[in-house]
Every structure is written in structure tokens, then in C-alpha cells.
Scaffold this motif. Structure first.
Motif, PDB file in Angstrom:
ATOM      1  N   ASP A 419       0.855  -1.187   0.000  1.00 46.57           N
ATOM      2  CA  ASP A 419       0.000   0.000   0.000  1.00 46.57           C
ATOM      3  C   ASP A 419       0.893   1.241   0.000  1.00 46.57           C
ATOM      4  OD1 ASP A 419      -2.058   1.733   0.162  1.00 46.57           O
ATOM      5  OD2 ASP A 419      -2.506   1.385   2.286  1.00 46.57           O
ATOM      6  N   GLN A 420       1.282   1.699  -1.194  1.00 45.76           N
ATOM      7  CA  GLN A 420       2.190   2.853  -1.331  1.00 45.76           C
ATOM      8  C   GLN A 420       1.436   4.010  -2.019  1.00 45.76           C
ATOM      9  OE1 GLN A 420       5.544   0.373  -3.120  1.00 45.76           O
ATOM     10  NE2 GLN A 420       6.672   1.961  -2.026  1.00 45.76           N
ATOM     11  N   PRO A 421       0.862   4.919  -1.216  1.00 43.85           N
ATOM     12  CA  PRO A 421       0.167   6.063  -1.829  1.00 43.85           C
ATOM     13  C   PRO A 421       1.169   7.018  -2.474  1.00 43.85           C
ATOM     14  CG  PRO A 421       0.308   6.376   0.537  1.00 43.85           C
ATOM     15  CD  PRO A 421       0.871   5.003   0.260  1.00 43.85           C
ATOM     16  N   TYR A 422       0.675   7.824  -3.407  1.00 44.33           N
ATOM     17  CA  TYR A 422       1.506   8.831  -4.095  1.00 44.33           C
ATOM     18  C   TYR A 422       2.748   8.215  -4.725  1.00 44.33           C
ATOM     19  CZ  TYR A 422      -1.402  12.013  -1.351  1.00 44.33           C
ATOM     20  OH  TYR A 422      -2.450  12.676  -0.794  1.00 44.33           O
ATOM     21  N   GLY A 423       2.556   7.110  -5.478  1.00 44.89           N
ATOM     22  CA  GLY A 423       3.704   6.553  -6.200  1.00 44.89           C
ATOM     23  C   GLY A 423       4.327   7.597  -7.127  1.00 44.89           C
ATOM     24  N   ALA A 424       5.637   7.652  -7.123  1.00 45.84           N
ATOM     25  CA  ALA A 424       6.337   8.732  -7.849  1.00 45.84           C
ATOM     26  C   ALA A 424       6.159   8.608  -9.361  1.00 45.84           C
ATOM     27  CB  ALA A 424       7.821   8.717  -7.509  1.00 45.84           C
ATOM     28  N   ALA A 425       6.277   9.766 -10.034  1.00 46.81           N
ATOM     29  CA  ALA A 425       6.340   9.818 -11.502  1.00 46.81           C
ATOM     30  C   ALA A 425       7.691  10.347 -11.952  1.00 46.81           C
ATOM     31  CB  ALA A 425       5.225  10.697 -12.068  1.00 46.81           C
ATOM     32  N   VAL A 426       8.217  11.347 -11.225  1.00 47.99           N
ATOM     33  CA  VAL A 426       9.521  11.918 -11.562  1.00 47.99           C
ATOM     34  C   VAL A 426      10.284  12.185 -10.288  1.00 47.99           C
ATOM     35  CG1 VAL A 426       8.810  13.002 -13.738  1.00 47.99           C
ATOM     36  CG2 VAL A 426       8.524  14.245 -11.587  1.00 47.99           C
ATOM     37  N   ALA A 427      11.592  12.321 -10.433  1.00 43.76           N
ATOM     38  CA  ALA A 427      12.448  12.725  -9.325  1.00 43.76           C
ATOM     39  C   ALA A 427      12.424  14.256  -9.224  1.00 43.76           C
ATOM     40  CB  ALA A 427      13.875  12.219  -9.560  1.00 43.76           C
ATOM     41  N   PRO A 428      12.929  14.827  -8.137  1.00 42.11           N
ATOM     42  CA  PRO A 428      12.923  16.291  -8.011  1.00 42.11           C
ATOM     43  C   PRO A 428      13.628  17.009  -9.152  1.00 42.11           C
ATOM     44  CG  PRO A 428      13.349  15.282  -5.878  1.00 42.11           C
ATOM     45  CD  PRO A 428      13.369  14.161  -6.885  1.00 42.11           C
ATOM     46  N   ARG A 457       4.658   0.446   2.808  1.00 42.59           N
ATOM     47  CA  ARG A 457       3.721   1.538   3.072  1.00 42.59           C
ATOM     48  C   ARG A 457       4.261   2.916   2.664  1.00 42.59           C
ATOM     49  NH1 ARG A 457      -1.308   1.954   3.898  1.00 42.59           N
ATOM     50  NH2 ARG A 457      -1.036   3.579   5.473  1.00 42.59           N
ATOM     51  N   ASP A 458       5.589   3.076   2.601  1.00 36.89           N
ATOM     52  CA  ASP A 458       6.158   4.397   2.282  1.00 36.89           C
ATOM     53  C   ASP A 458       5.836   4.781   0.817  1.00 36.89           C
ATOM     54  OD1 ASP A 458       7.124   4.424   4.797  1.00 36.89           O
ATOM     55  OD2 ASP A 458       9.197   3.938   4.248  1.00 36.89           O
ATOM     56  N   PRO A 459       5.538   6.065   0.583  1.00 37.19           N
ATOM     57  CA  PRO A 459       5.131   6.478  -0.770  1.00 37.19           C
ATOM     58  C   PRO A 459       6.223   6.291  -1.825  1.00 37.19           C
ATOM     59  CG  PRO A 459       4.522   8.131   0.862  1.00 37.19           C
ATOM     60  CD  PRO A 459       5.430   7.165   1.551  1.00 37.19           C
ATOM     61  N   ARG A 460       7.458   6.340  -1.474  1.00 36.56           N
ATOM     62  CA  ARG A 460       8.534   6.283  -2.481  1.00 36.56           C
ATOM     63  C   ARG A 460       9.421   5.067  -2.251  1.00 36.56           C
ATOM     64  NH1 ARG A 460       5.689   9.796  -4.118  1.00 36.56           N
ATOM     65  NH2 ARG A 460       6.280  11.879  -4.865  1.00 36.56           N
ATOM     66  N   SER A 461       9.937   4.549  -3.379  1.00 36.50           N
ATOM     67  CA  SER A 461      10.932   3.473  -3.295  1.00 36.50           C
ATOM     68  C   SER A 461      12.293   4.051  -3.635  1.00 36.50           C
ATOM     69  CB  SER A 461      10.597   2.344  -4.280  1.00 36.50           C
ATOM     70  OG  SER A 461       9.363   1.762  -3.957  1.00 36.50           O
ATOM     71  N   PRO A 462      13.340   3.539  -3.028  1.00 36.79           N
ATOM     72  CA  PRO A 462      14.674   4.096  -3.293  1.00 36.79           C
ATOM     73  C   PRO A 462      15.058   3.914  -4.773  1.00 36.79           C
ATOM     74  CG  PRO A 462      14.666   2.721  -1.329  1.00 36.79           C
ATOM     75  CD  PRO A 462      13.366   2.480  -2.006  1.00 36.79           C
ATOM     76  N   GLY A 463      15.838   4.892  -5.291  1.00 34.16           N
ATOM     77  CA  GLY A 463      16.338   4.801  -6.667  1.00 34.16           C
ATOM     78  C   GLY A 463      15.321   5.264  -7.693  1.00 34.16           C
ATOM     79  N   LEU A 464      15.775   5.393  -8.937  1.00 32.35           N
ATOM     80  CA  LEU A 464      14.914   5.797 -10.056  1.00 32.35           C
ATOM     81  C   LEU A 464      14.452   4.556 -10.810  1.00 32.35           C
ATOM     82  CD1 LEU A 464      16.820   8.911 -11.489  1.00 32.35           C
ATOM     83  CD2 LEU A 464      14.858   8.854  -9.936  1.00 32.35           C
ATOM     84  N   GLN A 465      13.116   4.459 -11.016  1.00 34.25           N
ATOM     85  CA  GLN A 465      12.573   3.317 -11.751  1.00 34.25           C
ATOM     86  C   GLN A 465      12.643   3.519 -13.266  1.00 34.25           C
ATOM     87  OE1 GLN A 465      11.882   0.904  -9.635  1.00 34.25           O
ATOM     88  NE2 GLN A 465      12.385   2.387  -8.030  1.00 34.25           N
TER      89      GLN A 465
END
Length: 499
Positions: A419-428, A457-465
Motif C-alpha cells: 500500500d504505497q500512496p503517491y507513487g512517484a512519476a519523476v524525481a525532483p 507503506r512508504d510512498p517512495r521506493s529508493p532509486g529511479l525506476q
């Protein structure tokens, strides 16, 4: 006496004398025998129908004959004639600066060579060649007559007839003209003296007139229209002679006022002169820019002709806008629109990369179409299968779960909550980080839960997908974005607590 009375002897002497006389007469064209001569060759651009045996004369006296003539190549590459002259030495040597001219001796075409002696101390020696620059020839009479061809003769007749018609009945005018010519010539003399002075630069004036004519040539039609309009103006002035007289009467006082104002105008004229000098460079460049400018004016003229109609439509539009602005509800609508934009802007900045980078919008509709593609007897149906949860405590299918699925007491394959809300689309920095559908199931990603939980549960996963299969490597140039949501509960967390 006996020899003189001998008829045979007398006949023989008579035949001998006759033979000698005939020989001398036959060879007279080649010079008298027993007379010492010297040879001088002359090259000329045109032999002018000169023939062997023609005389060479100097000061009216015969000084030699032409003994030969042949074609030669002249120094300038053209073909001319080389004359061989036998000159009597009794008349002296020929100076080096002498000139020669082939002249007609009669109207029947007989020619002779006229030798004009020079004053040089250097003399032509036997066999020397006179250069073509010192030899010339006269124009043939038939060449002179050829210019009077049928066309020229007709034109001459028309000229004579025209001049005759011009002078017919104008004897008095011609007499008055001849009477006025002497004072005119007296007045013309200082004028011509001034025009002929070097400081007048009449040649430059005429050259500039030619340039002015060349510049004005493209607008000759406009000038013709100007002169036509000027003719109409002068014709109108001529209808009221008294008004013209009044204008002329006022001209002296007007000129006096103008002369008095010249002192005031002088500083302005000085400034205009300096400005003109500074502008001369731009004026010179303007000549090259005129063709595009002329083309722009030509294209823009029809557009400007349609501008009044456009302005009328714009006037109606602006009237409608004014009417709308005066309505009571317009301000409330604009405030609501401003609030809507203020609310949507941060959301669009966050959701924009999901569409432009990860291509999520197209993926959604593609999978939605597939979701409703199950064939049935009437067409297609929604694809839906019952999801069976693994038998374990707090499973995904358990109605009474009091904590996330954590594989506790699993009878089969353990399940863990993803359950990871706000899955990333881009890095900063704008690089692609499309997490949805780009990885498997991580075992632990929940730093706010006790360590025994292996859930995500954390919204972001380490690294760039990275990007999706049809996505982009980064945010397109010019698009504003944010890698983290700026609204909702997530935005209220301190940045130190952001994953």
C-alpha cells in the motif's frame, strides 16, 4: 653617208629605239630604270583597294611607287596589309616619325600613297617596316554614300518637311528671334563661363542628374500622376487671376519675413546637417532594404484595406466584453475561476508528469478497454474474477483484520500489504521515476511501522525506476512540475519526514 642611206640599218635602229621606248613605258610604274631606290615596308589596317604600281607622293611630287602588297597579321591580332614602297633616294631618307595615308586620286577609284615627312633625326633604312600606328587610309566614297540608305533618305525628307512646316508662316517670329539673339548671347556668356569653371563641376551635376533619373524611373507613373494633378492645380489658379496677383503682391513681404527668420533657423539647419550626415550610412543601407520594404508595403496594403472591417468586428466584440464586465455576477465568476485555478494549479503540477512522462492517461484507457472485452452471447462483458486471499491471520480477504497483512500464520504462500500512496512519476530534478507497474513487490518499505512488519507503506521506493515503455526520460522542456504533492495530508508533513 653610205651607212645612213642603208635602209636595213635605218630600220634596225628604228626598231631598237621603239623597243627601248616600249620597255621604259611598260616599266614606268615600277620606277624608271637606272634610278637608285630604297625599300620601305608599311603596315596598315586596310589596304583600301591600293594596287601595285600606284604612286607614292610627298608634297605633290612623285617620290616612289607601290611595288607589292600582301595580307599580314597586325600586332592587335587583326588582319591588315603590308605595302612595299620603292622610294627614290634623290628625295632623301624618310624620318622615323613620318606618317603615311592612302588617299583617292580621282572619283574613279584611283589611289595614291601620301607620305608626310617627319622631323626625327632617325631615318628608315632600306628594308625597315613602318608600324601601323603611323599609317592610315581614307574612307571610300561608296562607304560614305552607303549611310544614305532608303530609311535614312526617308527620314531626311521627313525632317526637311517638318522643319519647313515649322518655319512656314513664322517669318516675323524668326525675325524677332534673330533680333533678341545678340543680347541673349551677351547674357549667356557669363553663364557659360560659370558653367565651364572647374569649381562648378558641371560634369558631376550631369552625372548626378543621371542617377536621379535612374532612381526616379521606378516611380515614373506616380510622377506622371503628380504632374497631371499639378496641371489641374495650375489650371485652377489660372481661373482667378486676381487671387494670383494678390499672392504675388504678398510674396515680397513674405520673403522678407523668411529672410529675417533664417537667423533663427540657422541652429536648426546646422543640427539637420549633422543629423543628415549621421543618417547617410542608414540611407545607403536603405537602398538594399527597399525591395523587401516595397514588397511588404505591396502585401500589406490589401491587408490594411480590410482592417476597417476587422475593427468594426472588434468593436462589437469589445462591446460584448464590456457588457459582460458590467454584469453583477461577472466579478463573482472571475473570483471563483481564480480560486479554481489556484486549487488546480498545484494538482496539475503534480499530476502532469504522470501523463507527459509516464503516459499513464493512455495506459488507463487501454487497460479499461481491455477490462470490458470479455466476449459473451450479446457482445462483451466486464472481466471480473474472485480474488481468493491466502489463509492467514489478517489476510487481504479477512473481514475482521485489525492490522495490515503481514504473512502471519500463513497456511500457504504468505501475503504482505503493498500500500504505497503517491507513487512517484519523476524525481525532483525532472528525471523519470515511474513506480507504478515498474517493479515487483518489495518486502519491507514501512519505516513508521515496527520492524517485524514486512509490508510496503512508504510512498517512495529508493532509486529511479526510469520511464515506462512508451514514456519519456524526463519532463518535457518548458513544463512546470513538482515531484511531491502540494495538497492533501502528504503535503502537511514536514519535509524531513518525506520518504
Amino acid at each position: 653617208m653610205r651607212l645612213a642611206s642603208n635602209p636595213v640599218l635605218v630600220g634596225a635602229v628604228t626598231v631598237l629605239v621603239t623597243t627601248v621606248a616600249v620597255f621604259l613605258a611598260y616599266n614606268a610604274n615600277n620606277g624608271l630604270p637606272f634610278v637608285p631606290t630604297e625599300t620601305v615596308k608599311v603596315r596598315v589596317a586596310n589596304g583600301a583597294n591600293l594596287i601595285k604600281g600606284n604612286e607614292v607622293r610627298s608634297g605633290g611630287s612623285r617620290v616612289g611607287v607601290v611595288t607589292d602588297m600582301r595580307p599580314v597579321r597586325l600586332p592587335d591580332g587583326t588582319t591588315g596589309a603590308e605595302l612595299t614602297l620603292e622610294l627614290d633616294t634623290a628625295h632623301g631618307a624618310v624620318p622615323k616619325d613620318s606618317t603615311l595615308r592612302i588617299r583617292p586620286r580621282s572619283a574613279l577609284g584611283v589611289k595614291y600613297v601620301e607620305l608626310t615627312r617627319g622631323r626625327s633625326r632617325e631615318m628608315f633604312r632600306n628594308g625597315d617596316v613602318m608600324p601601323p600606328t603611323q599609317a592610315s587610309y581614307s574612307t571610300e566614297l561608296d562607304q560614305v554614300y552607303k549611310m544614305f540608305d532608303a530609311k535614312t533618305r526617308r527620314a531626311s525628307q521627313e525632317n526637311l518637311r517638318g522643319f519647313g512646316d515649322a518655319f512656314a508662316g513664322r517669318g516675323g517670329d524668326v525675325g524677332r528671334t534673330l533680333e533678341d539673339l545678340p543680347p541673349l548671347m551677351e547674357s549667356l556668356q557669363p553663364v557659360m563661363h560659370t558653367l565651364g569653371a572647374p569649381e562648378t563641376d558641371l560634369r558631376g551635376f550631369v552625372r548626378e542628374l543621371g542617377d536621379a533619373a535612374r532612381i526616379v524611373a521606378p516611380v515614373s507613373k506616380q510622377n506622371a500622376a503628380l504632374f497631371t494633378s499639378a496641371a489641374d492645380t495650375f489650371e485652377a489658379l489660372g481661373r482667378d487671376p486676381q487671387a494670383l496677383k494678390d499672392l504675388i503682391d504678398k510674396s515680397p513681404s513674405t520673403l522678407d519675413t523668411a529672410v529675417a527668420s533664417f537667423k533663427v533657423q540657422q541652429p536648426f539647419l546646422d543640427d539637420v546637417t549633422a543629423f543628415s550626415k549621421d543618417l547617410s550610412g542608414a540611407t545607403h543601407e536603405l537602398r538594399g532594404a527597399l525591395p523587401p520594404l516595397n514588397r511588404a508595403v505591396e502585401v500589406g496594403t490589401p491587408v490594411q484595406e480590410r482592417v476597417p472591417a476587422l475593427n468594426e468586428e472588434v468593436r462589437k466584440t469589445l462591446g460584448t466584453v464590456r457588457h459582460l464586465a458590467e454584469q453583477p455576477g461577472t466579478d463573482a465568476a472571475l473570483r471563483g475561476l481564480t480560486a479554481t485555478v489556484t486549487t488546480l494549479n498545484p494538482q496539475l503540477r503534480f499530476y502532469g508528469p504522470y501523463v507527459t512522462v509516464c503516459n499513464g492517461w493512455n495506459y488507463f484507457w487501454t487497460y479499461l478497454a481491455e477490462h470490458f472485452s470479455e466476449p459473451d452471447t450479446t457482445g462483451s462483458a466486464q472481466r471480473a474474477l474472485v480474488n481468493f486471499a491466502s489463509p492467514q491471520e489478517d489476510s487481504l480477504g479477512s473481514m475482521g483484520a485489525d492490522e495490515p497483512a503481514n504473512g502471519k500464520n500463513a497456511a500457504g504462500t504468505p501475503q504482505y500489504a503493498q500500500d504505497q500512496p503517491y507513487g512517484a512519476a519523476v524525481a525532483p530534478n525532472g528525471q523519470a521515476d515511474c513506480e507504478a507497474g515498474q517493479r515487483g513487490y518489495v518486502e519491507r518499505q514501512a519505516r513508521f511501522f515496527p520492524k517485524q512488519y514486512k509490508i510496503a507503506r512508504d510512498p517512495r521506493s529508493p532509486g529511479l525506476q526510469g520511464p515506462t515503455f512508451t514514456g519519456r526520460a524526463r519532463v518535457p522542456r518548458g513544463e512546470t512540475f513538482t515531484a511531491e504533492p502540494e495538497t492533501g495530508v502528504y503535503s502537511e508533513l514536514p519535509r524531513s519526514e518525506h520518504p
